[in-house]
Structures are given as C-alpha cells and as structure tokens.
Motif scaffolding. Structure first.
Motif, PDB file in Angstrom:
ATOM      1  N   THR A 165       9.743   1.164   3.618  1.00 12.31           N
ATOM      2  CA  THR A 165       8.768   0.136   3.978  1.00 12.31           C
ATOM      3  C   THR A 165       9.001  -0.252   5.429  1.00 12.31           C
ATOM      4  O   THR A 165      10.051  -0.780   5.780  1.00 12.31           O
ATOM      5  N   SER A 166       8.027   0.034   6.286  1.00 11.34           N
ATOM      6  CA  SER A 166       8.196  -0.264   7.714  1.00 11.34           C
ATOM      7  C   SER A 166       7.868  -1.732   7.968  1.00 11.34           C
ATOM      8  O   SER A 166       7.299  -2.419   7.121  1.00 11.34           O
ATOM      9  N   SER A 167       8.221  -2.184   9.166  1.00 11.15           N
ATOM     10  CA  SER A 167       7.915  -3.574   9.528  1.00 11.15           C
ATOM     11  C   SER A 167       6.400  -3.792   9.503  1.00 11.15           C
ATOM     12  O   SER A 167       5.936  -4.883   9.181  1.00 11.15           O
ATOM     13  N   SER A 168       5.624  -2.766   9.807  1.00  6.51           N
ATOM     14  CA  SER A 168       4.167  -2.917   9.767  1.00  6.51           C
ATOM     15  C   SER A 168       3.677  -3.086   8.332  1.00  6.51           C
ATOM     16  O   SER A 168       2.752  -3.863   8.076  1.00  6.51           O
ATOM     17  N   HIS A 169       4.285  -2.372   7.394  1.00  2.75           N
ATOM     18  CA  HIS A 169       3.904  -2.566   5.989  1.00  2.75           C
ATOM     19  C   HIS A 169       4.186  -3.997   5.552  1.00  2.75           C
ATOM     20  O   HIS A 169       3.404  -4.602   4.823  1.00  2.75           O
ATOM     21  N   GLU A 170       5.327  -4.536   6.028  1.00  2.00           N
ATOM     22  CA  GLU A 170       5.697  -5.915   5.649  1.00  2.00           C
ATOM     23  C   GLU A 170       4.655  -6.921   6.128  1.00  2.00           C
ATOM     24  O   GLU A 170       4.535  -8.008   5.588  1.00  2.00           O
ATOM     25  N   GLU A 171       3.924  -6.543   7.165  1.00  3.51           N
ATOM     26  CA  GLU A 171       2.954  -7.482   7.750  1.00  3.51           C
ATOM     27  C   GLU A 171       1.656  -7.546   6.956  1.00  3.51           C
ATOM     28  O   GLU A 171       0.789  -8.363   7.244  1.00  3.51           O
ATOM     29  N   GLY A 172       1.509  -6.666   5.976  1.00  4.13           N
ATOM     30  CA  GLY A 172       0.323  -6.720   5.128  1.00  4.13           C
ATOM     31  C   GLY A 172      -0.386  -5.393   5.041  1.00  4.13           C
ATOM     32  O   GLY A 172      -0.959  -4.942   6.035  1.00  4.13           O
ATOM     33  N   CYS A 173      -0.316  -4.762   3.852  1.00  2.73           N
ATOM     34  CA  CYS A 173      -0.940  -3.453   3.681  1.00  2.73           C
ATOM     35  C   CYS A 173      -0.860  -3.058   2.214  1.00  2.73           C
ATOM     36  O   CYS A 173       0.170  -3.243   1.574  1.00  2.73           O
ATOM     37  N   GLU A 174      -1.970  -2.548   1.688  1.00  2.00           N
ATOM     38  CA  GLU A 174      -1.961  -1.956   0.340  1.00  2.00           C
ATOM     39  C   GLU A 174      -1.589  -0.499   0.511  1.00  2.00           C
ATOM     40  O   GLU A 174      -2.224   0.205   1.319  1.00  2.00           O
ATOM     41  N   ARG A 175      -0.607  -0.032  -0.221  1.00  2.00           N
ATOM     42  CA  ARG A 175      -0.250   1.386  -0.101  1.00  2.00           C
ATOM     43  C   ARG A 175      -0.612   2.091  -1.402  1.00  2.00           C
ATOM     44  O   ARG A 175      -0.291   1.608  -2.481  1.00  2.00           O
ATOM     45  N   ASP A 176      -1.277   3.221  -1.276  1.00  5.70           N
ATOM     46  CA  ASP A 176      -1.692   3.962  -2.466  1.00  5.70           C
ATOM     47  C   ASP A 176      -1.220   5.412  -2.325  1.00  5.70           C
ATOM     48  O   ASP A 176      -1.464   6.047  -1.290  1.00  5.70           O
ATOM     49  N   PHE A 177      -0.556   5.889  -3.358  1.00  9.10           N
ATOM     50  CA  PHE A 177       0.055   7.221  -3.302  1.00  9.10           C
ATOM     51  C   PHE A 177      -0.675   8.208  -4.208  1.00  9.10           C
ATOM     52  O   PHE A 177      -1.363   7.807  -5.143  1.00  9.10           O
ATOM     53  N   ALA A 178      -0.446   9.483  -3.939  1.00  5.66           N
ATOM     54  CA  ALA A 178      -1.045  10.579  -4.735  1.00  5.66           C
ATOM     55  C   ALA A 178      -2.563  10.433  -4.791  1.00  5.66           C
ATOM     56  O   ALA A 178      -3.164  10.457  -5.873  1.00  5.66           O
ATOM     57  N   VAL A 179      -3.169  10.247  -3.640  1.00  2.00           N
ATOM     58  CA  VAL A 179      -4.632  10.186  -3.563  1.00  2.00           C
ATOM     59  C   VAL A 179      -5.127  11.160  -2.498  1.00  2.00           C
ATOM     60  O   VAL A 179      -4.481  11.339  -1.464  1.00  2.00           O
ATOM     61  N   SER A 180      -6.271  11.739  -2.786  1.00  2.00           N
ATOM     62  CA  SER A 180      -6.878  12.666  -1.841  1.00  2.00           C
ATOM     63  C   SER A 180      -8.299  12.182  -1.543  1.00  2.00           C
ATOM     64  O   SER A 180      -9.043  11.850  -2.466  1.00  2.00           O
TER      65      SER A 180
END
Ligand SMILES: Cc1cc2nc3c(=O)[nH]c(=O)nc-3n(C[C@H](O)[C@H](O)[C@H](O)COP(=O)(O)OP(=O)(O)OC[C@H]3O[C@@H](n4cnc5c(N)ncnc54)[C@H](O)[C@@H]3O)c2cc1C
Ligand code: SF4
Length: 486
Positions: free
Chosen positions: A348-363
C-alpha cells in the motif's frame, strides 16, 4: 556493530509523514526524515551479520552495516563517504527506492527489518546540511570526450563517474530540464526536484556539460513521450565528435490498451498526465488534463499508477479507482519461502493511503463514451486459479470521466536505437550484456547502453547501478584499464 543488543532493545521506527488529509492539499514532499537520535537508535538495530544479505539485496551493493555502525556512533562524515562510495545519488534512493535491501535483512526472517532506507535518507540529508557533499573534479584530464544520451539516473550516474575519471562529458537531453523520470515521471510529493537541481550543480562543477532540448537521432513520434527538443543531433554527428557514446535514454514507449473506445476524449497514457503536472508544479506550463470533480480510473497497479492516484487526489477527483489485472497478493508473505528475495505481497503506497478503491483480477473490455467523451468503463472479473487469466463472465460497469493507462512501458524508442544501428534483444531493448568482457557495449563500436534502455523499465537504483558500471566499461575502453568501481 554499534550495539550488539540493539535489535532486541529497539523497535523499528518508520519515518513520520504529514497526515493524508493535509498533504493532498499540496505537492510538496511530506515524509520527514528521522532525527539524528532516532537514526542512531535505528542503526543500532543492525547486527552486522557475518554475511550481510542486505548488501546483496541492494542493487548498488550499498555497504549497509558499515554506515549503520557509523550513524550509531554519530560519525556522519564517514557514513556519507561510505554511502557515496557505492551510490552516486542516495538523495533519490533514500526517498523513492522500494528497498529490496530490507526484504533481505536478516531481521526480516521473523521480525521487522532494519529501517535501512530511512537511515540512508537521514545520512544524505545530514550530509547536505553539514556541507559534506562537494564537487570532486578530476585532478587530471584525459582529453577524451564522451556523450551521454539521456539525463535520468542512469545517465547522471554514468556522467558523474566518467567526469571524475577525467573525461569531458556532455549530456544530451530532449526535455527542458535534467532528470529523466526523476524530473517528469515521479511527482514532487515523492521527490522534491531541488534534490535533482543540487546534483546537477555538483555535476556541472565537476565539468559535465548539459545540453537540454536537444534530441539525439530522430524525434519520438509516439504520443505520451515528453519531447521539448528544439534541435536534433544525428547519431553520425555524435559518433564523429565523441570518443564514446552512452545511451541512457530510458524505456519510454507506453503499453497501450486495445479496447473499443480507446480513442475517446478523457483516455490518456499516465505520462500524458504526470509530465505536464510536474511541469506545472515547476511553473513551466499548465497541465491540460484535470482530474478535478471527475471519476478517475487508473488502469495498472504499479508505481506509475500509484503516482496517478496521488496526483488525481491532489487535483480534487470525485473518486479514484485503480485496476490491477493480477489477483490480490497476500497481506503477509511466506517468509521462509521468499527471504532474502523480494516477496510478492500486498503493498500500500502513500498515495493509496490518501484515498483509492483498489480492484484486483479485472480486465477492461470497453470504454463507453457520450458525445466523444469517456463516461464509463466496462470490465470483467478474472479467475486466476489455473495460473492463467480466465474471464469469469461477470462483467460490470464503472463511471469514468478520466481513464489513465498505467500498464507499464514496452521498450525504448526504436528510432534512437535504429539511428545508431544498435541491435535489439527479444524484448526490443538495446542489446548489451552486464557481465564479462565488453559488457554494456552494444554491437556498434564505441556505443554503450545502460539503464532502462537496456534492461527495460525498472527502478532508479538499478539505473544508478548500470550507469556506474557502464562508466567503468567506457573508461576501460578509452584508457585500456579503469580504477572506477563497479
Ligand atoms: C511514473 C513513474 C514513477 C516511478 N516511480 C519509481 C519509484 O518510486 N522508485 C523507483 O525506483 N523507480 C520508479 N520508477 C522507475 C524509474 O523512474 C526508472 O526506472 C528510472 O528513471 C530509469 O532511469 P534511466 O536513466 O534509465 O531512464 P529515464 O529516467 O527514463 O531517463 C531517460 C532520459 O533520456 C531522455 N532521452 C530519451 N531519448 C532521447 C533522445 N533521443 N535524445 C535526448 N534525450 C533522450 C529522456 O527524455 C529522459 O530524460 C518510476 C517510473 C515512472 C514512469
Ligand atoms: S539504494 Fe535501495 S536497496 Fe540499496 S540500501 Fe538504499 S534503499 Fe536499500
């Protein structure tokens, strides 16, 4: 070893940072280096292992246990000297290196690694504060001339080493300012650009000449590649004028997304967004792309994508979502299996900590538009259980007014390699080995290659390593032997 019991007495302490809600209001660096006392205590956690795995985990082979001991003893001058003996620019790595050294630290087998990167950061900031970083011009000039193409970390490291060996070095850079991706890719909030400016001043004092806005070979035609060049210098001109040429031109061609709707307004390569942003912060020009009030989707889960997330939040995006093709990695790695290597785990980067939805295994399947502008994105969930990405049939739509493509870079600009007649490897990079006789040399006499142009898009610390090592090979080629370190 500073304190034999240090690792049992002191906990690992991470660097402090300005809270996320405050730092997203500006583009300044927000990480605070350790105080002298904190750095001393953290350095005391190093056990100076008989076999320092960290030293091999670090691509420039920083002599980590030695500088930990010196920091523990408060000997900043020696610590800086030892650090600089293997790394030209710890200012950059102490800030933005992912620290593979820490994955290799012995304490990391079943506990918390020594905070090597934070100690490196503390040493280099202290060294500048104490006036310890000085130009080291060569005492004797060789009369040989070397051209370096590209001013990223590989080009800068090669130029500094070659100038210190007494050669007359000219760096050619197609952008307006020096630094490569340090300047125009990585945002200011991760790397303050004054860290580059003071190194450029150091190199100039060592005799390096910088020629900006000059493109070598042919101008790049691909969209998303920064080019401020007002002048073109041909490969033949360079070969005629210089005794050796080092290609350190990076790997700039971005990977595209071939789906319906790719041509819609609001769909951009990451660097079409990040380069003008860095220029705007520098006061050079305004970023024509704004994320303000938009639903932003970043496609690609690496460093570049993360920088798009941090920048979008600073613009005032309504929402930021980041897609990754691969499945979500485990929170904690299987250490007995992975140590001392770089483990696959959720980062988790500092930018992710600032607010971001992360979605995996998507194309991403399609970009949907309205009046020529992107409005939504259609994606499908993937099943990786067989080791291959299989579409599950579960499709979904997401609002998207700005789509940033951060799926990596495929290869260097081929027109440059072709202009010199440099052979490419199977991945389209400049072909040159890194070991044995003739390493870093291309198939073209007196033309060498280092950094991302040779290895593909990688890390700053690898670029510094390759720049240093290539400089040694160039020096040996010009003089018959070299005392430059590898
Ligand atoms: C957005 C982003 C974020 C990143 N974040 C990190 C990070 O946090 N940590 C990390 O370790 N790595 C990071 N990286 C990777 C890292 O920046 C690169 O691996 C590194 O900069 C490569 O160095 P280089 O010197 O080989 O090439 P570059 O830094 O790409 O420099 C190449 C230079 O050559 C110039 N050039 C190219 N062709 C010509 C020509 N024909 N004539 C004149 N000049 C030319 C280019 O303009 C450029 O300035 C990131 C990369 C990106 C894109
Ligand atoms: S350069 Fe990177 S890998 Fe090497 S010691 Fe510093 S943080 Fe660790």
């Amino acid at each position: 070893m500073g304190k034999p019991t240090g690792f049992m007495e002191f906990q690992r302490l991470s660097e402090g940072a300005e809270p996320a809600q405050d730092r997203i209001k500006h583009y300044k660096e927000f990480t605070l280096h350790l105080s002298d006392a904190e750095a001393g205590q953290q350095a005391a956690r190093c056990m100076d292992c008989g076999v320092p795995f960290c030293n091999n985990g670090c691509p420039v082979n920083n002599i980590i246990p030695d500088w930990n001991d010196l920091v523990y003893r408060g000997n900043w001058a020696e610590a800086s000297a030892v650090l600089h003996s293997t790394n030209n620019f710890p200012d950059f790595t102490g800030r933005i290196c992912p620290a593979p050294c820490e994955a290799a630290c012995t304490l990391n087998i079943d506990g918390d690694a020594v905070g090597i990167k934070s100690i490196e950061h503390a040493i280099i900031d202290k060294a500048w504060e104490l006036g310890l970083v000085k130009p080291q011009p060569a005492a004797v000039k060789t009369g040989k001339k070397v051209a370096v193409v590209g001013s990223g970390p590989a080009g800068l490291a090669a130029a500094q080493q070659l100038a210190r060996a007494g050669h007359a070095v000219t760096v050619f850079e197609k952008s307006s300012r020096i630094g490569g991706l340090l300047r125009y890719g990585i945002p200011d909030f991760k790397l303050d650009k004054t860290t580059i400016d003071r190194r450029v001043a150091q190199l100039e004092a060592e005799g390096v000449v910088f020629r900006t806005k000059v493109c070598v070979g042919a101008k790049p035609e691909t969209v998303g590649i920064n080019d401020d060049a007002l002048e073109v210098v041909t490969a033949d001109q360079l070969k005629a004028e210089f005794d050796a040429v080092v290609l350190a031109a990076g790997s700039e061609v971005p990977r595209d997304l071939s789906v319906p709707g790719r041509q819609l307004e609001g769909v951009h390569y990451a660097l079409e967004f990040l380069v003008p942003q860095n220029k705007e912060v520098a006061g050079d020009e305004k970023n024509p792309i704004s994320a303000a009030g938009k639903h932003v989707v970043v496609i690609g889960g690496g460093d570049t994508g993360s920088d798009c997330v941090g920048t979008s939040n600073r613009h005032g995006a309504l929402s930021v979502t980041q897609f990754e093709l691969l499945p979500q990695p485990p929170k904690v790695e299987n250490r007995p299996l992975t140590w001392p290597y770089w483990p696959l785990k959720m980062r988790t980067s500092s930018s992710h900590e600032e607010g971001c939805e992360r979605d995996f295994a998507v194309s991403t399947k399609e970009l949907i538009g309205e009046n020529g502008k992107v409005k939504a994105l259609k994606a499908v969930r993937l099943d990786w259980s067989s080791g291959k990405p299989l579409e599950t049939g579960h499709e979904f739509e997401l609002k998207a007014d700005l789509v940033l493509l951060a799926m990596g870079f495929t290869n260097p600009v081929h027109s440059l390699l072709d202009a010199f007649g440099v052979e490419k490897d199977a991945r389209g990079n400049a072909k040159a080995t890194t070991d044995g006789a003739g390493c870093y040399a291309t198939n073209v006499p007196k033309v060498f290659a280092a950094g991302d142009v040779r290895r593909g898009q990688s890390l700053v610390v690898w670029a510094i390593r390759e720049g240093r090592q290539a400089a040694r090979e160039v020096d040996a080629f010009l003089m018959g032997s070299s005392v430059l370190p590898r």
